[in-house]
Design an enzyme around this catalytic site. Structure first.
Site, PDB file in Angstrom:
ATOM      1  N   ASP A   1      -0.148   0.041  -4.990  1.00 30.61           N
ATOM      2  CA  ASP A   1      -1.490   1.031  -4.320  1.00 30.61           C
ATOM      3  C   ASP A   1      -2.992   0.911  -5.331  1.00 30.61           C
ATOM      4  O   ASP A   1      -2.926   0.684  -6.179  1.00 30.61           O
ATOM      5  CB  ASP A   1      -1.422   2.096  -3.963  1.00 30.61           C
ATOM      6  CG  ASP A   1      -2.453   3.184  -3.437  1.00 30.61           C
ATOM      7  OD1 ASP A   1      -1.906   3.056  -2.077  1.00 30.61           O
ATOM      8  OD2 ASP A   1      -3.246   3.314  -3.281  1.00 30.61           O
TER       9      ASP A   1
ATOM     10  N   CYS B   1      -0.618   3.844  11.629  1.00 30.92           N
ATOM     11  CA  CYS B   1      -0.883   5.275  11.938  1.00 30.92           C
ATOM     12  C   CYS B   1      -2.226   4.866  12.808  1.00 30.92           C
ATOM     13  O   CYS B   1      -2.856   6.204  12.687  1.00 30.92           O
ATOM     14  CB  CYS B   1      -1.010   6.237  10.853  1.00 30.92           C
ATOM     15  SG  CYS B   1      -2.156   6.315   9.299  1.00 30.92           S
TER      16      CYS B   1
ATOM     17  N   CYS C   1       1.214  -0.943  -0.301  1.00 30.19           N
ATOM     18  CA  CYS C   1       0.099   0.209   0.027  1.00 30.19           C
ATOM     19  C   CYS C   1       0.707   1.148  -0.087  1.00 30.19           C
ATOM     20  O   CYS C   1       1.411   1.809   1.222  1.00 30.19           O
ATOM     21  CB  CYS C   1      -1.079   0.124   1.383  1.00 30.19           C
ATOM     22  SG  CYS C   1      -2.339  -1.810   1.973  1.00 30.19           S
TER      23      CYS C   1
END
Length: 729
Positions: free
Chosen positions: A199, A306, A169
């Site tokens: 991606d 994240c 990704c």
């Protein structure tokens, strides 16, 4: 850093009710309130933050994220840039809070964090110069703006020049750039390995292509596929068959809810709820599982997000380890990041519904919610939790070193996955450094043919995007090649079959260069993979009739050319290079006689056409593409690269130094001065014209609305009074 997951239908429906604040005509916009009670209740229950650090954790989340960057590109130039930056820009900073902080855990002092806001930049000329320096070098590809925590996954992946690397990704590409740099760490020698950057979003793939062009590599392929359904990469075998490529290193930085990015993505404050992480868990697991399948035995995969949410972090890792039945192991990597502050991964966490109802076991979940709160979200049983070693995961919290939030883990594949072993005859695994991990007689296993536990069936994503031009590699008898080879004195070591064009018919505008493995992969998988980009531009067509070759060297491919090129190379001094680059007017290039005697002699000995100008003085290693004419030489270099090379030469850059903030202020002041200088007559005339326009618009409305004419008369009297008052002012 993992991007936030796709919006579901409910999110899209509610978008109209979300805003940064209410607009008020007099007061402007309300300030966004950075509060979310559900967020605080949820994460207090997860106990990822020690109780005595909670206030610091929340206060840092509400502060702007500091800027961070790393020096990228070629190592020898990187060290020169570091020296220039420290001595020429950092020392000039006047305020202590503006001093950049070196990240101790990043190798060779090449990564820095800077707490300068746009307001701070305006405070001093030194701040402005540092800002301009960072912008200029970023544009040239020698500095990468990247979040501090985002730099960690490539570091712990430990990429070597011979590795086959997959970034599942990849967009927008900051971590991919790190992987490419690590692949090319042995400067002066072409790496044997490659990086495949994938991606699922077609538009982001083109952004990725643009970003990675700043660090051109012939060992890079950009693909466009759903990472959870990533097809196998076939590679030819010596016997003429096909095998499946297994990767030495895989980066699996998955889409996530992104609550670790609240310091920069402020909308997360309003949109966050406990269901976001649970809804993305299945997708994240499928991507990680597919990555594990594509990894060779002995290879390593980094899984990162994240997000701070255990549903997206430890729960995914636990599920993957449980399914792998010992064929995957978590590695301890904290010793690779000396000085980095973090908290270890959790072995216990709390599963909550959207309304923050907590459930200790899957059996407690109501039947109506079991399709949302699945068994895989729950932590391992306490009696077996230790065998998974989830404490080896790293969670970086914002308050620990003034960063964003992040989660990272490293998995090593020590044996075939159970479902791989079930579907294959026993084979001897090749080492990770081998390009394949299957024997020529084994059957390639596609991702849909395993017997391991899976999430519910999911529709295959339909990839949409531009139709790519073909990749047409040169044949042995390519007619374009002999004149190019002769003109530039290219050695037989340069295989023309590694060159390609993207044009089937007509004149070939550009010629690109790839590594042998990239060529084999591109040709073998052209009908089964969506390849967006590969290769670096080596030659560009030139219509100049004064030369014997129809193609000039492209700056992008200059370094790669040097390994093979024997002719048309001119070694010049630092002063020569400075003079060449400072003359950026294409109509008045520097005359040959102005160069140093040795350089002028070399230039007179070669015919008109493209050439390489090289400078090796005092540790410099600068190679610039130039056009040698009959009496002059001009550089074919982009402005950002021109400034970069001049900076390395120690040249005066004042002609390129622009304080855009001061220019804007001067422009605003000039407008005010111009208004102040208008005399009364000009003001009166301007007021009169404005009132005429206002009255005309009003009368048009009157005609449309058929307003009572008595009211119109009264209104006109009022307008006359206003006119007199404005003139008086």
């Amino acid at each position: 850093m993992g991007r936030m997951g796709r919006k579901n239908k409910r999110d899209k429906k509610n978008d109209s009710n979300l805003s940064w604040g209410t607009k008020n005509k007099d007061d402007g916009y309300d300030v966004l309130v950075k509060e979310n009670a559900a967020f605080e209740l949820y994460y207090k229950a997860q106990k990822i933050v020690p109780d005595d650090q909670w206030e610091s954790f929340m206060s840092h989340l509400k502060e702007p994220l500091p800027a961070s960057f790393r020096i990228s590109g070629h190592r020898n130039q990187g060290k020169a840039i570091l020296k220039i930056m420290e001595e020429g820009y950092f020392k000039a900073l006047t305020e202590e809070q503006a001093k950049p902080e070196c990240l101790s855990w990043y190798p060779e002092n090449l990564a820095w964090q800077l707490s300068l806001t746009r307001k701070d930049i305006r405070k001093s000329e030194a701040n402005v110069k540092l800002h301009n320096f960072l912008v200029s070098e970023t544009e040239a590809g020698n500095i990468s703006r990247q979040e501090t925590v985002s730099m960690i996954p490539p570091l712990v992946l430990d990429v070597q020049p011979h590795h086959k690397v997959l970034d599942m990704c990849a967009a927008p590409g900051s971590k991919t750039s790190q992987l490419v740099e690590m692949l090319h760490s042995d400067e002066g020698k072409a790496p044997e390995g490659l990086v495949i950057a994938n991606d699922s979003n077609n538009k982001r793939c083109y952004l990725l292509t643009h970003q990675l062009k700043r660090l051109p590599s012939p060992n890079l392929i950009i693909t466009n596929h759903d990472a959870s359904l990533m097809p196998n990469f076939h590679i030819p075998t010596p016997g003429g068959g096909k095998d499946v490529l297994k990767f030495d290193r895989i980066l699996c930085d998955v889409p996530c809810s992104g609550d670790g990015t609240m310091r920069k993505n402020l909308d997360v404050w309003m949109k966050w709820n406990s269901a976001n992480g649970s809804s993305l868990h299945g997708l994240q697991y499928r991507i990680a599982r597919r990555g594990a399948e594509m990894l060779c035995v002995g290879g390593k995969m980094v899984y990162s997000t994240c997000s701070l949410n255990p549903m997206e972090d430890e729960a995914v890792i636990h599920r993957l380890l449980a399914d792998a039945k010992g064929s995957l192991e978590l590695e301890e990597v904290s010793d690779q990041l000396p000085g980095l502050k973090y908290v270890p991964g959790l072995s216990r966490w709390v599963v909550m519904s959207r309304d923050l109802t907590a459930y200790e076991t899957p059996d407690q979940v109501p039947e109506t919610m079991k399709h949302i709160l699945r068994w895989s979200l729950f932590p391992p049983n306490p009696e077996v939790a230790d065998k998974f070693h989830l404490e080896r995961c790293l969670r970086i919290l914002p308050h620990q070193q003034n960063t964003g939030g992040f989660f990272v883990s490293v998995l090593k594949k020590v044996a075939l996955l159970p479902w791989e072993a079930q579907e294959r005859k026993p084979v001897v695994e090749a080492s990770c450094t081998n390009s394949t991990a299957l024997s020529a007689t084994s059957t390639a296993v596609e991702p849909t043919k395993d017997n391991g536990p899976r999430s519910p069936a999911r529709k295959r994503q339909k990839i949409r995007g531009f139709k790519e031009d073909p990749y047409l590699f040169f044949d042995e008898d390519e007619k374009l090649w002999p004149p190019i080879k002769e003109f530039y004195g290219l050695s037989d070591l340069m295989d023309p079959k590694l060159l390609l064009t993207r044009c089937k018919e007509g004149k070939k505008k550009n010629i690109y260069y790839t590594s042998p493995m990239v060529r084999d992969l591109t040709r073998t998988n052209v009908d089964r993979l969506t390849i967006i980009n590969t290769g670096i531009k080596m030659f560009a067509r030139s219509e100049n009739k004064g030369t014997d070759c129809g193609y000039r060297i492209a700056q992008e491919g200059a370094i790669a050319m040097m390994e093979f090129m024997k002719k048309r190379r001119v070694v010049i001094t630092r002063d020569d290079m400075t003079m060449l680059l400072l003359n950026d007017d294409m109509n008045t290039p520097p005359e040959i006689h102005l160069f140093s005697p040795n350089a002028a002699k070399q230039l007179h000995e070669i015919d008109t056409g493209s050439t390489l100008m090289e400078c090796y003085e005092q540790g410099l290693h600068i190679v610039v593409v130039a056009w040698k004419g009959k009496t002059s030489v001009r550089a074919y270099v982009a402005k950002c690269d021109r400034i970069h090379y001049l900076r390395l030469c120690g040249a005066d850059l004042s002609k390129y130094e622009v304080n855009k903030f001061a220019d804007k202020e001067r422009s605003t002041q000039n407008d005010l001065d111009e208004k102040d200088g208008m005399d009364v007559v000009e003001i009166k005339e301007k007021v009169d014209m404005d009132l005429v326009k206002e009255e005309k618009v009003y009368m048009d409305l009157v005609k449309e609305e058929k307003v009572d004419m008595d009211l119109v008369k009264e209104e006109k009297v009022d307008m006359d009074i206003v006119k007199e008052e404005k003139v008086a002012e």
